[in-house]
Design an enzyme around this catalytic site. Sequence first.
Site, PDB file in Angstrom:
ATOM      1  CE1 TYR A 165      -5.678   1.149  -0.806  1.00 44.86           C
ATOM      2  CE2 TYR A 165      -4.379   0.354  -2.646  1.00 44.86           C
ATOM      3  CZ  TYR A 165      -5.241   0.114  -1.600  1.00 44.86           C
ATOM      4  OH  TYR A 165      -5.653  -1.154  -1.353  1.00 44.86           O
ATOM      5  CG  HIS A 215      -9.931  -0.633  -1.059  1.00 47.74           C
ATOM      6  ND1 HIS A 215     -10.848  -1.550  -0.607  1.00 47.74           N
ATOM      7  CD2 HIS A 215      -8.724  -1.224  -0.955  1.00 47.74           C
ATOM      8  CE1 HIS A 215     -10.220  -2.656  -0.270  1.00 47.74           C
ATOM      9  NE2 HIS A 215      -8.936  -2.492  -0.455  1.00 47.74           N
TER      10      HIS A 215
END
Length: 489
Positions: A173, A105
């Site tokens: 993100y 991630h």
Amino acid sequence: MLRFTFLRLALLGLLVAPAAVLRAASAEVPYFSDNGYGNPVSSLQHPAGEHHAGVTYVAYQGPHEDAYVAAYVHATASWIGPVLAGVSPMGKSPDQIDPAELDNHGKPALIVDRQGYIHVVFGAHGGDPRYGPNPLGEFFMGTKGKMTHVVSERPRDISRWRVLDNLPPFGTYSQWVKLSNGDLYLFYRHGGHRSDWVYQKSVDDGRTFSAPVSVLRHKPSSADPLVHDAWYAWFERGQGDTITASYVYHPCAHPRHSSHRQNAYHMRFDAVAGRWTNVQGKPLTLPVTKELADAHALIEATGSLSSSHGTCRVDALGHPHVVFPVAREVRYYRWDGHQWLPPVAVGAGAGRVNDGDFIIETPEKVRMLLQVTTEAGTELGWWNTSDGGRTWARGTPLLVSTERTFRLSALLANAHPDALLLASSRSATDAHLYRRMHLLGESGPLARPAAEAGHLGDRLEQVKLLPPPKLEKAEAKRKKKAGLLDEEP
Ligand code: ZN
């Protein structure tokens, strides 16, 4: 230049004969490095690179989940790097061969500032409780890592980097947006699933940032006490100094968590006026809640059909075009000035379709990059519409393989036609998690001498000492994600 042109033509010819591409490895190869690791790129962490002053700088997840940067010099068709730009706190040593051991991630996002310094943000999946309380989110679903900001020590030089400790540790993100005057906006989710999506603005080339501003609000659902409102969002520069936000809703349940996401939303920010509005221009007060989004920003309610973040581009009339993967389709939506036209499944019937960033030529004429997989293999190529998205025709393939599959970034910032986006590729027969990294342009991947493209050192030898992947653990992880098992409290 002549050699370069010949090479490009040769590559183009080879691309329709995929076996030949791989045989070309003795001289030139269609990838610039073999040290991508796990899932090295995604459209979510973006841009994965930027074209600046004749050079395309790219960032991806390399060994140990660290951030690696390479550069392609267009005038000389030559490569620099990759180099290690920053170390991820989430990586395990030695490198793993079990996909369940990777987090994946904390992929890097890269931007070049007004002075030519290169910035990369990476390294977190919601942050770690050891860094203290998270004011804008919760530690939920195994958050970890530390959002890390590194900058090149000199402008336009990727050889040396240093950490700039000027961001909260909780972000994941990461997404950069640079406006015409050089102001930088860094968007990210401020923690685990149950966290606000925020931005921080920098007017001094990333040396300092404003406090986080919440754009999308996380909170307990008003419809179901076991569900928490959560989001996946994608931000990009629109027309002029505007920023688009396209996003999907995640009903974050506890217990019986699932990864389900649904619906498709859009709104935009006028950075000059400092105003968020929906597509019709109605002002929206931040942070936007589920109720506000449903009332004013909804494009389509997909219900039990799962949707995922896509990409968004704006045409010359200022109208957004948006792509969201929905169920097994890649759906294209266009605002025509009055309404969202009915979604169209691009590439429907061609095979299993993935991704879909796109280039708008005119409001009616759009080119989309899709990966289509059939029993015959995988094809990465253009799909074109000239009737405003009603019909799409398969265009030129950029990469074709009978054995390799690909993962794509979104389009790079300020992209050069020869270097539009990054892709990683893997073969199902690989007994490791290293990936080839490709920089793709209008005519396919840029080549590199095979002798320069190997960057694994002795890593393939090192991973041979590891035990085989734990298949049960991977299956348990999959079931937990799918909501078939209750997670740990
Ligand atoms: Zn969740």
